[in-house]
Enzyme design. Structure first.
Site, short mmCIF file in Angstrom:
data_model
loop_
_atom_site.label_atom_id
_atom_site.label_comp_id
_atom_site.label_asym_id
_atom_site.label_seq_id
_atom_site.Cartn_x
_atom_site.Cartn_y
_atom_site.Cartn_z
N GLU A 280 1.39 -0.69 -5.24
CA GLU A 280 0.39 0.32 -5.35
C GLU A 280 0.85 1.61 -5.67
OE1 GLU A 280 -2.48 3.15 -4.04
OE2 GLU A 280 -1.29 2.45 -2.48
N ASP B 72 -10.70 2.04 -2.70
CA ASP B 72 -10.91 3.47 -2.78
C ASP B 72 -11.67 4.29 -3.94
OD1 ASP B 72 -9.74 3.88 -0.48
OD2 ASP B 72 -7.59 3.99 -1.01
N ASP C 257 0.88 -1.23 -0.18
CA ASP C 257 0.17 0.31 0.00
C ASP C 257 0.86 1.07 0.03
OD1 ASP C 257 -2.27 1.59 0.62
OD2 ASP C 257 -1.47 1.75 2.38
#
Length: 510
Positions: A338, A390, A291
């Site tokens: 990511e 998201d 992430d």
């Protein structure tokens, strides 16, 4: 990673009669659906115990499991809950999780189950506790939180305990022994059930992709027990916190509030904290998405007193010093970068040097022909998504897109109208050169913005969407599998299956 496809669905979104998804039969049914749909991967979000916002990205531990995911029916099979007790936990089916109600009822059931643990299982819990190094601190952290009325660790009245001093730790382990035992047992149940589920999923030829949040919560067992790894003052408070500046997700930026790492101290000890953390993740997942990858190159440091993330400074991250260590320590697992957000040449270079595949999000693509997220600009070593957790759903994205964005998308995809564009978006991702194509489950179901997982920058009301119990139909699995086979992503891509799929596509288009 061979050419393949996967579906993104959090554990909490799985169907279940008990208010939230779990590691039991609902998870196995979804794995069966993935196999029927020709998928090779199931992507989930972090599975740690969550804090007050219910976000999996604000966990109380980077290594522990979420007690809400423990399957009650499996506990009943072990003789720890009765049929009547299961019945009291049942709730009417809903597409939204009621966390307030769960918090009132679920812990009481787990404590009832714990009261019946004896004999062989009691020994198994003790053995698990002995061989699980991080659990000693985590169980005491949870026990102390319970004892001190859920105060954050830096507000506990015992200074020695706040400072994680050995004498204080020993005193409170004795004082809170029963609660420590309960918390240890809860983690034993989680990891036992997870291991059984992972074995089942892997037996179907499906891998699990998990998320490794770059930051950890200030009020967590990690920060309490290993303060030296973080930039904190003598009272355990940060002067700067994590977040991102204004971007396409939020005009105020995102003020995450997590403490920042002391990267220099971490480097001096060989990034041992990160090695322990990733080692824990490898027991859960077959591939790990790192992430906020750009934060490893440079990260946004925000003054702790700030109300938004607009004010901050870019500071240097660990780069290949950390990534090199992780790649060398864990050659058996694949990593995904990511690499979203505000990217620079340095971030792109770090991803290229590390050799990790980056992410391409179709919902970000339709601003013009030079957009890097348009499939004609891809190179094969990447992962294509319709959208991440998201993002809005594909249907919601189209409904809320600007007029210019929608017009470009319709021209690029060669179709118009919400339903046609949704299907074309899926086909475009599947047909791209990306190694792996991942769609949210909502995108295959055509669900709108009400089924969105998270709205970044909005603190409440997220992480609640649930899949209905009748959504995973054989027809839907066949439809997904047909497209996967057509574009060479089916697992396994049998010649006969491709021929059947082509025949079906031709018939449907007559």
């Amino acid at each position: 990673m061979k050419r393949s496809a996967g579906i993104l669905l959090p554990v909490f979104s799985l169907p279940s009669p008990y208010g939230i998804g779990s590691l039991g039969s609902g998870a196995r049914r979804f794995a069966d659906f993935l196999q029927e749909a020709g998928q090779s991967w199931w992507q989930i979000l972090p599975v740690g115990p969550t804090g007050h916002s219910n976000s999996p990205y604000t966990s109380e531990s980077t290594l522990a499991g979420n007690p809400f995911f423990i399957d009650l029916e499996l506990l009943a099979e072990d003789g720890l809950l009765t049929a009547e007790e299961l019945e009291t936990a049942r709730v009417p089916e809903s597409d939204q999780i009621d966390y307030d109600e769960l918090k009132k009822s679920r812990e009481a059931l787990l404590r009832t189950a714990f009261s019946r643990v004896d004999g062989e299982m009691a020994q198994a819990v003790r053995d698990f506790t002995e061989r699980t190094a991080w659990l000693k601190d985590y169980a005491l952290y949870r026990a102390a939180k319970q004892h001190f009325e859920n105060y954050a660790w830096f507000d506990w009245p015992d200074e020695g305990l706040r400072r994680h001093e050995p004498d204080a730790l020993e005193h409170w382990r004795v004082e809170l022994a029963e609660e420590v035992a309960f918390q240890s047992c809860v983690q034993y149940w989680f990891f036992s059930q997870w291991a059984e589920l992972k074995e089942y999923v892997n037996s179907l030829g499906i891998g699990l992709i998990g998320d490794l949040p770059i930051y950890v919560s200030l009020d967590s067992a990690d920060v309490w027990s290993e303060r030296k790894e973080f930039l904190l003052d003598s009272e355990g408070k940060p002067s700067k916190v994590a977040g991102v500046p204004p971007d396409y997700f939020s005009e105020d930026g995102q003020l995450w509030g997590n403490p920042l790492y002391d990267w220099q101290a971490m480097k001096w000890d060989g990034f041992g904290w990160w090695i322990r953390r990733v080692e824990g993740a490898t027991k859960l997942f077959d591939s790990i998405r790192i992430d906020h990858f750009r934060g490893l190159e440079s990260y946004w440091a925000i003054p702790a007193e700030s109300k938004t993330a607009k004010v901050g400074t870019w500071e240097q991250g660990p780069g290949m010093d950390l990534l090199g260590v992780l790649l060398n320590w864990f050659p058996q697992i694949s990593f995904i970068a990511e690499d979203l957000g505000i990217l620079t040449d340095e971030v792109h270079k770090l991803r290229e040097v590390s050799g990790l595949p980056g992410m391409k999000v179709l919902e970000f693509a339709f601003s013009g022909p030079d957009n890097a997220y348009l499939p004609h600009n891809y190179t094969p070593h990447c992962i294509c998504y319709t959208g991440t957790h998201d993002n809005d759903t594909a249907a919601g994205w189209y409904a809320n897109a600007t007029e210019e964005e929608r017009a470009f998308a319709e021209a690029y995809l060669g179709t118009a109208g919400a339903e046609n564009v949704r299907k074309a978006l899926l086909r475009t991702g599947q047909s791209s050169v990306a190694e792996l194509f991942v769609a949210q489950m909502q995108d295959y179901l055509g669900l709108d913005s009400r089924s969105r997982i998270n709205v970044p920058g909005v603190p409440l009301g997220n992480w609640r969407w649930r899949l209905s119990s009748d959504a995973l139909t054989p027809d839907l699995a066949r439809e997904i599998r047909t497209q996967n086979a057509l574009y060479g992503r089916c697992a396994p891509p049998a010649k006969e299956e491709l021929e059947d799929s082509l025949e079906e596509m031709v018939e449907n288009n007559k």
